[in-house]
Design an enzyme around this catalytic site. Sequence first.
Site, PDB file in Angstrom:
ATOM      1  N   HIS A  90       0.831  -1.214   0.000  1.00  8.66           N
ATOM      2  CA  HIS A  90       0.000   0.000   0.000  1.00  8.66           C
ATOM      3  C   HIS A  90       0.866   1.265   0.000  1.00  8.66           C
ATOM      4  O   HIS A  90       0.449   2.309   0.484  1.00  8.66           O
ATOM      5  CB  HIS A  90      -0.948   0.031   1.207  1.00  8.66           C
ATOM      6  N   GLU A 122       8.779   7.242 -18.101  1.00  6.35           N
ATOM      7  CA  GLU A 122       7.410   7.728 -18.307  1.00  6.35           C
ATOM      8  C   GLU A 122       6.877   7.300 -19.676  1.00  6.35           C
ATOM      9  O   GLU A 122       5.713   6.917 -19.813  1.00  6.35           O
ATOM     10  CB  GLU A 122       7.369   9.251 -18.165  1.00  6.35           C
ATOM     11  N   SER A 159      14.322  20.082 -18.164  1.00  4.16           N
ATOM     12  CA  SER A 159      13.157  20.938 -18.362  1.00  4.16           C
ATOM     13  C   SER A 159      13.595  22.194 -19.103  1.00  4.16           C
ATOM     14  O   SER A 159      14.685  22.705 -18.868  1.00  4.16           O
ATOM     15  CB  SER A 159      12.560  21.302 -17.002  1.00  4.16           C
ATOM     16  N   LYS A 192      15.949  20.561 -13.106  1.00  7.37           N
ATOM     17  CA  LYS A 192      15.225  19.314 -13.301  1.00  7.37           C
ATOM     18  C   LYS A 192      15.979  18.258 -14.085  1.00  7.37           C
ATOM     19  O   LYS A 192      16.681  18.532 -15.035  1.00  7.37           O
ATOM     20  CB  LYS A 192      13.901  19.585 -14.048  1.00  7.37           C
TER      21      LYS A 192
END
Length: 471
Positions: free
Chosen positions: A161, A295, A282, A288
């Site tokens: 979880h 992804e 970025s 970044k």
Amino acid sequence: MTIEKGKLWGGRFEGSPDRAFRRFDCSFGFDRRLLPYELAVDRVWADALVDVGVLASEEAARIRAALDEISKCIEADPAWLDRSEAEDLHGFVEAELIERLGALGAKLHVGRSRSDLIVTDLRMFVKDAAGAVGAQVVRLVAALADQAERNFGLPMAGMTHLQHAQPILFSHWLLAHAEAFERDVERLEAAVRRADACPLGAGAFAGSTLPLDRIKIARALGFERITANSIDAVGDRDFALEYLFALSALALHLSRLAEDFILFASAEFGYLRLPDAYSTGSSMMPQKKNPDAWELIRGKTGRVTGALVALLVTLKGLASSYQRDLQEDKEPLFDAHDQMLAATEIAAGAVAATGINEERLRRAAADPALLATDAADYLVARGVPFRQAHEIIGALVKEAERRGQPWNELPLDVMKAFSPVFEPDWQREITVEAALERRGLAGGAGPRPVREALENCRAWLRAAGLREGAR
Ligand code: ARG
């Protein structure tokens, strides 16, 4: 009557097709990808026609030479195909044969139909495709095993979880993913076996009238067996479905791997360091580094699963034998294959290049909350019923929270007030190392079973390598 180049039908037609319909009907834009298989089939077919007396061997030799020439032209100038106005790959090859050989070129397409041809080509494609993706997944499993080996012994805060649960070895987490990918390889191998039947001889759907040696033809094309019922042979696409399911399961496993890597590379976890080679920056935020490789891999799942669903729906409710709807099998299949071939290569590279932040992993694994189950087991070993032990440790954790202290640093007298069976030695027994050591059952998270799992994984890799070598 003159032979019209590239015209596969039309004797019974007076009008020509509507222009928009002709574009709609054409499949050369995508089925040209199957040309190497079509040409291989044609070479074998020329020989088969010699065997049944339709062609003289000298004619077959000229046809084979022309087919070789077509192969060479494609290799030398792939853009050649862009200039063709062929309806489909079958028409393309036939036109080129007639161009080179005249009437002889028009002799090859006998005893067969585009319907048994296309499914033969597609089966050959699926065998190669599933083999190639399988080999790539084997490399991914090897990359996971290498990381597991390199970081053997490193503890990790195991979660369920997404909450701290129990200590595990970092390698155990890596090998959990490896396990899923091993199943994927086995599914891909099964997809190869399913596709490994040659439909040639089925004709349009009722079987060819030529006395062909179907087994000889199948063998010459590298097929293990021939299809049975000729109606089923031209209408069946289960092999494509099964390949797409194998790809969908693979995509799903890749997306779960990606999710773990993305999460664990975030500042909050900090377990993993994103490799430059598989990350992007970025355009606005200079600090970044983004896990775009992961992804995108995660993002591919939608279109791959979509391809499976598309084919399932295309096939649903089709009358038996060949229907033109079946032409819709190819584009989703090619796309799902291309995406997974690329994604597995990237995933293997990214896993291998990922840096491991040992210190962050150790720090998180030192969370005493992870040892609560072991503390309950400590009480059980001293005669306390588990349900009661569970209550006691729960109450201890709550008390420690109230005091703003880790539960395992509570003074012994406080512990004893909760349960008299706590002895001064208890802290030595309830450590991360001891907890890992205790997880010694086969399949467990401790050093012994994880070492064993790593060895099993290595053995599996060797066997997979041998199977691939044998192909
Ligand atoms: N292009 C078709 C396909 O991809 C194969 C041609 C079969 N056409 C036919 N009228 N039998 O399935």
